[in-house]
Design an enzyme around this catalytic site. Structure first.
Site, PDB file in Angstrom:
ATOM      1  N   VAL A 104       0.861  -1.177   0.000  1.00  0.00           N
ATOM      2  CA  VAL A 104       0.000   0.000   0.000  1.00  0.00           C
ATOM      3  C   VAL A 104       0.899   1.229   0.000  1.00  0.00           C
ATOM      4  O   VAL A 104       1.848   1.306   0.787  1.00  0.00           O
ATOM      5  CB  VAL A 104      -0.925   0.028   1.234  1.00  0.00           C
ATOM      6  N   CYS A 105       0.626   2.171  -0.887  1.00  0.00           N
ATOM      7  CA  CYS A 105       1.363   3.427  -0.942  1.00  0.00           C
ATOM      8  C   CYS A 105       2.861   3.150  -1.105  1.00  0.00           C
ATOM      9  O   CYS A 105       3.258   2.357  -1.962  1.00  0.00           O
ATOM     10  CB  CYS A 105       1.043   4.240   0.310  1.00  0.00           C
ATOM     11  N   THR A 106       3.704   3.766  -0.278  1.00  0.00           N
ATOM     12  CA  THR A 106       5.152   3.593  -0.433  1.00  0.00           C
ATOM     13  C   THR A 106       5.660   2.276   0.137  1.00  0.00           C
ATOM     14  O   THR A 106       6.874   2.052   0.187  1.00  0.00           O
ATOM     15  CB  THR A 106       5.910   4.762   0.228  1.00  0.00           C
ATOM     16  N   THR A 124       2.828   3.217  -6.972  1.00  0.00           N
ATOM     17  CA  THR A 124       2.954   3.680  -5.591  1.00  0.00           C
ATOM     18  C   THR A 124       2.308   5.060  -5.525  1.00  0.00           C
ATOM     19  O   THR A 124       1.687   5.496  -6.503  1.00  0.00           O
ATOM     20  CB  THR A 124       4.427   3.714  -5.144  1.00  0.00           C
TER      21      THR A 124
END
Length: 319
Positions: A104-106, A124
């Site tokens: 998730v995300c970074t 990302t």
């Protein structure tokens, strides 16, 4: 379906919403369909971690003592910028053993450091896509989608995109009814297609510096069905077509044609999501002229027809 263990990795500097968003989706699915998921959290040593917001999260176990996961979720946050080498090593060893590996995300940065995204498509948070591509050239970084699935590895954009990805996985595992129930409970849509853009056309493009070009950007947004040819827009900016096209791209980062395409697609998407207007009506007032032209644009950009997009994304009425 056999119960599936979902393990969420915790570390200092984690983004709390990257943890709690997917966690609530899988936990909610298990409440709706008991025995579906067992959701657990774990940190390196089993000690509490402090999220980037200052929130303290208490894990269920240490990573080494955690149950072998079916779905391993690696969230993002400031802690991914200089990750603990032990965490990277654990992800490198255990990531390939999971039936599904999710970031998730970074969190994608951690997967990249562990070498688990090489040769794969990934995304990302939009602000870190360029960094991910620069530091890990073996990864095919896609900056636009809210999530990307490449085999057993899935990566998502920032924060709420992790919820979209988790809902997609629940729908795949248990079915649409369970996923829809969870989405309604969380007051989110079921579901944004993975290749929906992270940002609107206006946010994706830079705002032009000069007033005439900024005015043209605003005009395009407010009049998607108008004549938005380069000649017409250049006349509105009081520039020659050639000068206008060159200046527009230099100041916004995209050609006039691409900007118009994105604005029209976004306008059509909003109407399909928020109104009961016919596909033919949406195509006309969004500037496509014909349903077939809009259909081609949707398939090319979103991988779904307008009708399919509406079915996926427009919230069903609560009965």
């Amino acid at each position: 379906m056999a119960q599936r263990t979902v393990l969420v990795v915790l570390f200092d500097g984690v983004q709390s919403l990257d943890v709690t968003g997917p966690l609530e989706v899988f936990a909610g699915a298990d409440k709706h369909t008991p025995g579906t998921y067992r959701v657990r959290t774990a940190s390196l040593d089993g000690a509490p971690v402090r999220a980037s917001s200052g929130l303290t999260l208490v894990p269920d176990a240490s990573l080494d003592a955690a149950p072998a996961p079916h779905t391993l979720i690696v969230p993002g946050g400031e802690g991914t910028r200089r990750p603990d080498p032990r965490l990277v090593d654990w992800v490198r060893r255990h990531g390939p053993r999971a039936a599904r590996l999710v970031s998730v995300c970074t969190g994608a940065m951690l997967l990249a450091e562990a070498g688990l995204l090489d040769g794969r498509r990934a995304t990302t948070h939009w602000a870190y896509c360029a960094t991910l591509a620069r530091d890990h050239p073996a990864i095919r970084v896609e900056s636009d989608p809210i999530f990307v699935r490449d085999g057993t590895v899935s990566t998502s954009a920032g924060v709420t995109a992790g919820i979209d990805l988790a809902l997609a996985l629940v729908e795949e595992d248990v079915g649409r009814d369970t996923a829809l129930t969870v989405a309604r409970h969380l007051v989110v849509f079921l579901r944004r297609p993975g290749n929906q853009a992270q940002f609107s056309a206006q946010l994706t493009a830079q705002t032009a510096h000069r007033d005439p070009l900024r005015d043209v950007q605003q005009w395009i947004t407010e009049h998607p069905a108008a004549d938005l040819s380069v000649d017409a827009l250049a006349a509105r900016a009081a520039l020659s077509p050639r000068h206008f096209a060159r200046a527009f791209q230099a100041e916004t980062g995209m050609t006039p044609g691409r900007y118009v395409d994105r604005v029209r697609l976004e306008h059509a998407r909003r109407l399909l999501e928020d109104t009961a207007d016919s596909v033919e009506g949406v195509s006309r007032i969004s500037g496509y002229g014909t349903p077939e032209a809009m259909r081609r644009a949707f398939l090319r950009t979103l991988g779904a027809s307008p009708a399919e997009y509406r079915r996926r994304f427009r919230p069903a009425p609560v009965t």
